[in-house]
Design a protein around this motif. Structure first.
Motif, mmCIF file in Angstrom:
data_model
loop_
_atom_site.group_PDB
_atom_site.id
_atom_site.type_symbol
_atom_site.label_atom_id
_atom_site.label_comp_id
_atom_site.label_asym_id
_atom_site.label_seq_id
_atom_site.Cartn_x
_atom_site.Cartn_y
_atom_site.Cartn_z
ATOM 1 N N GLU A 221 0.589 -1.194 0.196
ATOM 2 C CA GLU A 221 -0.098 0.103 -0.044
ATOM 3 C C GLU A 221 0.609 1.237 -0.036
ATOM 4 O O GLU A 221 0.211 2.309 -0.277
ATOM 5 C CB GLU A 221 -0.950 0.126 1.038
ATOM 6 C CG GLU A 221 -0.245 0.228 2.480
ATOM 7 C CD GLU A 221 -0.039 -1.161 3.334
ATOM 8 O OE1 GLU A 221 0.249 -1.387 4.440
ATOM 9 O OE2 GLU A 221 -0.268 -2.337 2.499
ATOM 10 N N ASP A 251 -3.309 -2.760 3.294
ATOM 11 C CA ASP A 251 -4.493 -1.980 3.782
ATOM 12 C C ASP A 251 -5.096 -0.951 2.721
ATOM 13 O O ASP A 251 -4.376 -0.172 2.396
ATOM 14 C CB ASP A 251 -3.768 -1.302 5.093
ATOM 15 C CG ASP A 251 -4.653 -0.611 5.817
ATOM 16 O OD1 ASP A 251 -5.811 -0.020 5.416
ATOM 17 O OD2 ASP A 251 -4.474 -0.605 6.984
ATOM 18 N N SER A 253 -7.600 0.976 3.145
ATOM 19 C CA SER A 253 -7.849 2.440 3.553
ATOM 20 C C SER A 253 -6.372 3.239 3.389
ATOM 21 O O SER A 253 -6.613 4.372 3.224
ATOM 22 C CB SER A 253 -8.366 2.644 4.833
ATOM 23 O OG SER A 253 -9.666 1.839 4.732
ATOM 24 N N ARG A 254 -5.414 2.466 3.936
ATOM 25 C CA ARG A 254 -4.183 3.434 4.105
ATOM 26 C C ARG A 254 -3.649 3.490 2.784
ATOM 27 O O ARG A 254 -3.017 4.674 2.626
ATOM 28 C CB ARG A 254 -2.999 2.391 4.762
ATOM 29 C CG ARG A 254 -1.707 3.068 4.952
ATOM 30 C CD ARG A 254 -0.777 2.120 5.933
ATOM 31 N NE ARG A 254 -1.640 2.207 7.186
ATOM 32 C CZ ARG A 254 -0.938 1.483 8.457
ATOM 33 N NH1 ARG A 254 0.037 0.767 8.160
ATOM 34 N NH2 ARG A 254 -1.524 1.525 9.640
ATOM 35 N N GLY A 257 -5.376 6.460 1.383
ATOM 36 C CA GLY A 257 -5.035 7.738 2.153
ATOM 37 C C GLY A 257 -3.591 8.225 1.774
ATOM 38 O O GLY A 257 -3.451 9.523 1.641
ATOM 39 N N THR A 318 -5.344 10.179 5.723
ATOM 40 C CA THR A 318 -6.782 10.119 5.983
ATOM 41 C C THR A 318 -7.248 9.268 4.583
ATOM 42 O O THR A 318 -6.892 9.344 3.572
ATOM 43 C CB THR A 318 -7.418 11.444 5.577
ATOM 44 O OG1 THR A 318 -6.975 12.106 4.196
ATOM 45 C CG2 THR A 318 -7.149 12.594 6.686
ATOM 46 N N PRO A 319 -8.337 8.339 5.066
ATOM 47 C CA PRO A 319 -8.785 7.308 4.091
ATOM 48 C C PRO A 319 -9.822 8.048 3.072
ATOM 49 O O PRO A 319 -10.059 9.287 3.110
ATOM 50 C CB PRO A 319 -9.529 6.381 4.889
ATOM 51 C CG PRO A 319 -9.813 6.999 6.377
ATOM 52 C CD PRO A 319 -8.799 8.165 6.324
#
Length: 319
Positions: A221, A251, A253-254, A257, A318-319
């Motif tokens: 990621e 991840d 979402s990471r 972000g 921030t996702p």
């Protein structure tokens, strides 16, 4: 960047030595390499060597930062003029062109094959063609042709990216071009599959409507932070191979972000080219509703050169 290192025909670093200027324009200390050819940058607190500092954000033995910037501006300026001509040519032929970029093995060709097959069902009359970029072989072009879509293979040899000249030459050989000249044109899609490389293609405008960066979950990621220029230049990030998420440490979402630290406006789609998950949403993005021009990607590519600053200025993921 490849504009300077010599893989592009327009650059010839050996002909413009300027090592004295390097020591003045780069943030370096007084030490030299054993050969005396290239300054060594000042170490960071952890002993790392930041060769990407300075105005040019790269280091080439014997070439000053000022000279590197001049060479890059000269070569990319010529390419930009050709890209503008491509963009006008595409528009005149009713063609929407998308530049797919990624590291090797992200699944771009498999994604294109799945997309072409899905488009046959979704929009049976839509003309679709592909320009394939690889250093060698026509393996990927043959895979595209097996779907029934025309494809032109561009082999770049030692070059690490496609440029606007290559794309213009390839487009002239496609049926999309010939059909429009014989009065059989109409809306069409052109996919440009760039050479697998998350560095050099970021700088090169091909005349596309948008760059689409493909990132597979097997890559990790953190790619947007490691290769920020590419994600800063992209309009859309496609996270591919999501069918493998149960088997890898990734991840989502990471990753999103990180991408938005580099490019706050980047759009994101999750897909699996193998299972077909997310392909319909990808087609929604490619094919805006009739009259809904806001869903079409911007006609001009996203600017470059701000990724590093965005990362340095960002303190929260921030996702």
């Amino acid at each position: 960047m490849c504009v300077i290192c010599g893989c592009h025909a327009g650059s010839n670093p050996e002909s413009t030595p300027d090592s004295n200027a390097d020591s003045n324009s780069q943030r370096t200390d007084a030490r030299k390499t054993r050969s005396g050819a290239s300054p060594i940058p000042a170490e960071t607190g952890g002993g790392d060597l930041p060769y990407g500092v300075g105005g040019a954000r790269l280091s080439v033995p014997g070439i000053s930062q000022a000279r590197a910037i001049h060479m890059e501006a000269d070569v990319l300026g010529k390419n930009k003029r050709l890209a503008s001509r491509n963009r006008a040519h595409f528009a005149a032929h009713g063609v929407s062109a998308f530049n797919l970029v990624s590291s090797p093995g992200s699944g771009k060709t498999t994604l294109l094959c799945a997309s072409i097959n899905a488009l046959k069902i979704r929009r049976p009359g839509l003309s679709v063609a592909v320009i394939e970029g690889d250093q060698q072989t026509s393996v990927d072009a043959e895979r595209i042709r097996a779907t029934g879509a025309p494809a032109i293979q561009v082999n770049t040899g030692r070059g690490c990216h496609l440029d606007a000249q290559m794309v213009g030459d390839a487009f002239a050989r496609l049926d999309l071009h010939a059909r429009a000249h014989h009065g059989h044109g109409g809306d069409a899609l052109l996919f440009i599959e760039n050479v697998g490389n998350l560095v050099c293609p970021a700088l090169w405008d091909l005349g596309e409507a948008a760059k689409v960066v493909v990132l597979s979950v097997t890559e990790g990621e953190d790619k947007p932070l490691k290769y920020p220029d590419m994600f800063a230049a992209a309009t859309l990030m496609m996270i591919n191979k999501i069918d493998l998420l149960p088997y890898v440490s990734f991840d989502v979402s990471r990753c999103i972000g990180y991408a938005r630290q580099v490019n706050p406006g980047i759009e994101v789609l999750l897909v699996s080219a193998t299972t077909g998950d997310g392909i319909e949403r990808w087609l929604d993005w490619l094919l805006p509703q009739h009259g809904d021009l806001d869903r079409r990607p911007a006609a001009e590519p996203v600017g470059h050169g701000t990724a590093a600053q965005r990362i340095m200025a960002s303190t929260v993921v921030t996702p």
